[in-house]
Design a protein around this motif. Structure first.
Motif, mmCIF file in Angstrom:
data_model
loop_
_atom_site.group_PDB
_atom_site.id
_atom_site.type_symbol
_atom_site.label_atom_id
_atom_site.label_comp_id
_atom_site.label_asym_id
_atom_site.label_seq_id
_atom_site.Cartn_x
_atom_site.Cartn_y
_atom_site.Cartn_z
ATOM 1 N N ILE A 1 0.827 -1.202 0.000
ATOM 2 C CA ILE A 1 0.000 0.000 0.000
ATOM 3 C C ILE A 1 0.868 1.262 0.000
ATOM 4 C CG2 ILE A 1 -1.824 1.249 1.206
ATOM 5 C CD1 ILE A 1 -2.616 -1.479 -0.017
ATOM 6 N N ALA A 2 1.988 1.228 0.719
ATOM 7 C CA ALA A 2 2.876 2.394 0.749
ATOM 8 C C ALA A 2 3.439 2.688 -0.637
ATOM 9 C CB ALA A 2 4.014 2.154 1.739
ATOM 10 N N LEU A 3 3.705 1.641 -1.407
ATOM 11 C CA LEU A 3 4.217 1.836 -2.763
ATOM 12 C C LEU A 3 3.119 2.376 -3.683
ATOM 13 C CD1 LEU A 3 6.391 1.603 -4.889
ATOM 14 C CD2 LEU A 3 5.900 -0.844 -5.085
ATOM 15 N N ILE A 4 1.903 1.876 -3.538
ATOM 16 C CA ILE A 4 0.773 2.394 -4.322
ATOM 17 C C ILE A 4 0.596 3.884 -4.046
ATOM 18 C CG2 ILE A 4 -1.740 2.307 -4.598
ATOM 19 C CD1 ILE A 4 -1.593 -0.692 -4.036
ATOM 20 N N THR A 5 0.669 4.253 -2.773
ATOM 21 C CA THR A 5 0.514 5.658 -2.397
ATOM 22 C C THR A 5 1.613 6.522 -3.001
ATOM 23 O OG1 THR A 5 -0.525 4.966 -0.309
ATOM 24 C CG2 THR A 5 0.292 7.235 -0.438
ATOM 25 N N ALA A 6 2.847 6.003 -3.023
ATOM 26 C CA ALA A 6 3.967 6.753 -3.591
ATOM 27 C C ALA A 6 3.810 6.943 -5.097
ATOM 28 C CB ALA A 6 5.278 6.030 -3.285
ATOM 29 N N ILE A 7 3.204 5.976 -5.766
ATOM 30 C CA ILE A 7 2.991 6.082 -7.215
ATOM 31 C C ILE A 7 1.819 7.016 -7.519
ATOM 32 C CG2 ILE A 7 2.265 4.807 -9.279
ATOM 33 C CD1 ILE A 7 3.851 2.405 -8.152
ATOM 34 N N GLU B 1 11.842 5.332 -1.930
ATOM 35 C CA GLU B 1 12.775 6.447 -1.796
ATOM 36 C C GLU B 1 13.074 7.068 -3.156
ATOM 37 O OE1 GLU B 1 17.307 7.314 -0.100
ATOM 38 O OE2 GLU B 1 16.364 5.350 0.184
ATOM 39 N N MET B 2 13.244 6.227 -4.165
ATOM 40 C CA MET B 2 13.485 6.729 -5.515
ATOM 41 C C MET B 2 12.295 7.548 -6.014
ATOM 42 S SD MET B 2 12.675 6.129 -8.989
ATOM 43 C CE MET B 2 12.193 4.412 -9.181
ATOM 44 N N LEU B 3 11.086 7.069 -5.761
ATOM 45 C CA LEU B 3 9.894 7.776 -6.215
ATOM 46 C C LEU B 3 9.681 9.087 -5.471
ATOM 47 C CD1 LEU B 3 7.447 4.738 -6.467
ATOM 48 C CD2 LEU B 3 8.433 6.019 -8.368
ATOM 49 N N SER B 4 10.265 9.200 -4.286
ATOM 50 C CA SER B 4 10.096 10.403 -3.480
ATOM 51 C C SER B 4 11.099 11.491 -3.830
ATOM 52 C CB SER B 4 10.225 10.058 -1.989
ATOM 53 O OG SER B 4 9.262 9.084 -1.619
ATOM 54 N N ALA B 5 12.085 11.166 -4.652
ATOM 55 C CA ALA B 5 13.073 12.166 -5.049
ATOM 56 C C ALA B 5 12.380 13.313 -5.781
ATOM 57 C CB ALA B 5 14.136 11.523 -5.935
ATOM 58 N N LEU C 1 6.739 14.321 -11.264
ATOM 59 C CA LEU C 1 6.155 13.715 -12.464
ATOM 60 C C LEU C 1 4.693 13.371 -12.225
ATOM 61 C CD1 LEU C 1 9.051 11.259 -13.441
ATOM 62 C CD2 LEU C 1 8.570 13.502 -14.446
ATOM 63 N N SER C 2 3.963 13.106 -13.303
ATOM 64 C CA SER C 2 2.588 12.626 -13.165
ATOM 65 C C SER C 2 2.610 11.223 -12.573
ATOM 66 C CB SER C 2 1.893 12.600 -14.526
ATOM 67 O OG SER C 2 2.439 11.563 -15.335
ATOM 68 N N SER C 3 1.496 10.807 -11.995
ATOM 69 C CA SER C 3 1.440 9.475 -11.391
ATOM 70 C C SER C 3 1.625 8.372 -12.437
ATOM 71 C CB SER C 3 0.127 9.287 -10.630
ATOM 72 O OG SER C 3 -0.979 9.477 -11.484
ATOM 73 N N ASP C 4 1.164 8.600 -13.662
ATOM 74 C CA ASP C 4 1.394 7.621 -14.732
ATOM 75 C C ASP C 4 2.886 7.463 -14.995
ATOM 76 O OD1 ASP C 4 -1.290 6.948 -15.253
ATOM 77 O OD2 ASP C 4 -1.545 8.708 -16.520
ATOM 78 N N ASP C 5 3.609 8.582 -15.022
ATOM 79 C CA ASP C 5 5.052 8.529 -15.247
ATOM 80 C C ASP C 5 5.770 7.890 -14.069
ATOM 81 O OD1 ASP C 5 4.898 9.639 -17.759
ATOM 82 O OD2 ASP C 5 5.194 11.698 -17.056
#
Length: 335
Positions: free
Chosen positions: A215-221, A249-253, A259-263
Motif C-alpha cells: 500500500i505504501a508503494l501504491i501511495t507513492a505512485i 525512496e526513488m519515487l520520493s526524489a 512527475l505525473s502518477s502515470d510517469d
C-alpha cells in the motif's frame, strides 16, 4: 403565548341566549346541559387559524421528510463537512481541481454533493460523494449545495462507490485500494461488489494486486489513471525480490515526485524489472565462480557465504575487511 392570542378568540361580544325564547325541539338540552349560541364568524376564524397552523406543521414535516429522503438541496458551510470515513481516491489532481474551481466560480455549482449527518459529531456532516466539489467550494470560500440524507455506513459506501463508477472517476488502482480499505473496515463481499459494481472474480483480482503491491508503494505512485489491471498485476509479479523501501525512496526524489502518477508508475516498473534482471545475471555469474551469493540494491549489498563449499572462507574475508576498506578509501581519495 396565551391561548386567546394563538387562535384570536374574544368573549366581549359573545351572543347570549334570550331567556324568553324557547329552544327549538331539535336543539333541546342533552342530559341537562344547555348549548351556547356561537357566532358563525367566530367559528370560521377559529377554523381558518387552526387550518393555517396545521398547514405550517405539515409543511415542516414535509421538509423534514424530504431532507430524510434526500429530495431537498440545502446550502452548508464547508467547515461543517468532513470526508467519508473510507477514502476512495489517492490524490486530487491540482490542474483538474483548479479547472473545476474556475467553472464553479463562473457558472455556480451545478451538481450537489451527497452528505449524511455525522454519526459521531452533532451538527456536522460526512461526505458520501463530491469531495472535489467540496475542495473547490472551500477554495472559493462559499457554501456548498448538498443533498442531506440519513445513511447507514453500508449505504454511504455503496453510494460513494456507485457515484464514482457512474462518473468513471476513479482509476483502477484507486478502485482496488477502495476495495482493500472496505475490507479493512470489515465490510463483506456483497457490499464491496455493490459499491464498485463488479463481480467476485474482479474483486479477487483487485485483492491479488493489493497483496502483491504494498500500500505504501501504491501511495507513492499515485492514482495512475492510464494504468489498467493487467499492468498493475504484471508490476506486482516483479516485486518479489525488489527492495521496496529503496523503490519508494526513488519515487520520493524531487525530480521523480514532480512527475505525473502515470510517469511515476513507469519509472517504478522500469526500476523493478531492471533490478530483477540485473540481480539474476549478477548472482548467476558469481555463483558459478565463487562460493558466495551476492545481492545488490540501490542502498545495500549482501554477501551469503557457502560454508559447505568453502569452509572458513567467511572468516577469512572478515579478518581482511578492515584492510580492504582502508585500501578502498585510499584508492577513492586518490581518484
Amino acid at each position: 403565548m396565551a391561548r386567546k392570542n394563538l387562535i384570536e378568540i374574544s368573549n366581549a361580544n359573545e351572543a347570549r341566549p334570550d331567556p324568553s325564547v324557547s329552544p327549538a325541539r331539535d336543539s333541546r338540552p342533552i342530559a341537562g346541559f344547555i348549548p351556547q349560541t356561537r357566532s358563525a364568524g367566530l367559528v370560521g376564524g377559529i377554523t381558518k387559524t387552526l387550518g393555517s397552523i396545521t398547514e405550517k406543521v405539515e409543511r415542516a414535516n414535509d421538509l423534514e421528510r424530504q431532507l430524510a429522503e434526500g429530495r431537498t438541496i440545502v446550502e452548508i458551510d464547508t467547515a461543517l463537512i468532513d470526508a467519508s470515513f473510507v477514502a476512495d481516491r489517492l490524490d486530487i489532481d491540482a490542474a483538474e481541481l483548479a479547472q473545476l474551481t474556475e467553472q464553479i466560480r463562473e457558472h455556480g455549482q451545478q451538481v450537489p454533493i451527497l452528505v449524511r449527518p455525522h454519526p459521531q459529531a452533532k451538527g456536522r456532516y460526512q461526505v458520501a460523494f463530491g469531495h472535489r466539489r467540496l475542495a473547490a467550494a472551500k477554495a472559493l470560500k462559499i457554501k456548498i449545495k448538498a443533498v442531506v440524507r440519513a445513511l447507514t455506513d453500508e449505504q454511504l459506501v455503496v453510494s460513494q462507490g456507485q457515484e464514482n463508477n457512474a462518473r468513471a472517476d476513479l482509476s483502477y488502482i484507486e478502485r482496488a485500494l477502495f476495495a482493500h480499505r472496505l475490507e479493512e473496515k470489515n465490510f463483506g463481499g456483497a457490499v464491496i461488489t455493490a459499491a464498485l459494481n463488479i463481480d467476485r472474480a474482479a474483486l479477487a483480482k483487485m485483492r491479488a494486486v493489493t497483496r502483491q503491491v504494498p500500500i505504501a508503494l501504491i501511495t507513492a505512485i499515485g492514482s495512475a489513471p492510464a494504468i489498467g489491471r493487467r499492468r498493475w498485476m504484471e508490476f506486482g509479479e516483479h516485486l518479489e525480490k525488489v527492495d521496496i523501501d529503496a523503490l519508494i525512496e526513488m519515487l520520493s526524489a524531487d525530480n521523480i515526485g514532480q512527475l505525473s502518477s502515470d510517469d511515476r508508475f513507469q519509472r517504478a516498473f522500469a526500476f523493478a524489472t531492471a533490478k530483477q534482471v540485473a540481480l539474476k545475471a549478477t548472482s548467476a555469474a558469481q555463483i558459478a565462480d565463487l562460493p558466495v551469493k551476492f545481492k545488490r540494491t540501490p542502498t545495500t549489498a549482501t554477501f551469503v557465504f557457502d560454508n559447505k563449499a568453502a569452509p572458513g572462507f567467511d572468516e577469512f574475508v572478515q579478518e581482511r575487511l578492515e584492510r580492504l576498506y582502508a585500501q578502498y578509501r585510499q584508492e577513492r581519495d586518490a581518484g
